[in-house]
Design an enzyme around this catalytic site. Sequence first.
Site, PDB file in Angstrom:
ATOM      1  N   ASN A  10       0.856  -1.183   0.000  1.00 33.07           N
ATOM      2  CA  ASN A  10       0.000   0.000   0.000  1.00 33.07           C
ATOM      3  C   ASN A  10       0.894   1.235   0.000  1.00 33.07           C
ATOM      4  O   ASN A  10       2.028   1.176   0.463  1.00 33.07           O
ATOM      5  CB  ASN A  10      -0.834   0.036   1.287  1.00 33.07           C
ATOM      6  CG  ASN A  10      -2.005  -0.903   1.250  1.00 33.07           C
ATOM      7  OD1 ASN A  10      -1.952  -1.961   0.648  1.00 33.07           O
ATOM      8  ND2 ASN A  10      -3.074  -0.515   1.930  1.00 33.07           N
TER       9      ASN A  10
HETATM   10 CA    CA Z   1      -6.793  -2.310   3.985  1.00 30.46          CA
END
Ligand code: CA
Length: 223
Positions: free
Chosen positions: A34
Amino acid sequence: ALLQEAPKPLAGRTAIVTSGPTHEPIDPVRYIANRSSGRQGHAIAAALAKLGAKVTLISGPVTIADPAGAETLHVETAEEMLQVVLSHLPADIAVMVAAVADWRVASAAGQKIKKQQGEAPPPLFLTENPDILKTVGHHPQRPKLVVGFAAETQDVETNGRAKLERKRADMIVANDVSPETGVMGGSRNRVKIITAGGTDEWPDLTKDEVADRLAALIAARLG
Ligand code: CA
Ligand code: CTP
């Protein structure tokens, strides 16, 4: 002039903070992750330490420096982060700020995957990572105060409140991380504090200011 000692309302308290992304290997040179700079999580670790807490910061791979006042442990994957978090229980406070990768490659390749002339790209088979916040929220040694974040791009309050309940957190710091907000990678943040008692909207602040206000709120909640 006499220098006034800063008040230490969290003296004698222990805190676990997670920060940064996790990297989930595809092969020895590639990974899934991420977006996360670690700035908000690191600032929270520093802010809790300033109030006197003994802070362990468990960080995924970031380019920023370890914060002052906290012991920083570096991990790579979600599974490693979970193990290090669990090894630091019991604790009084847990603040899970990391942008944990939701999935990992089911079986990462031991050798670099090579492109094959004229062949289709290799498929990635994913499996879900453990939810560290949810595990801590439901743990027999659950900290007195469990705080999570909610990174959303829409329906911030509804999604944040659902996470509060599903993960058994005492508080969710929800923010809109849509690209146009500049929150991701930037130095400012605009958050909503979601608790069982209601929702409090904070103004646009620096990430350091959000961290200081959150540390003060945690100290007040612990009494
Ligand atoms: Ca997440
Ligand atoms: N979190 C965690 N472990 C995971 C996923 C999330 O500890 N495997 C924590 C984050 O650190 C954060 C909170 O859970 O405190 C919410 O993370 P977020 O990514 O917003 O929520 P998810 O539950 O993963 O849901 P989704 O990404 O689908 O919105």
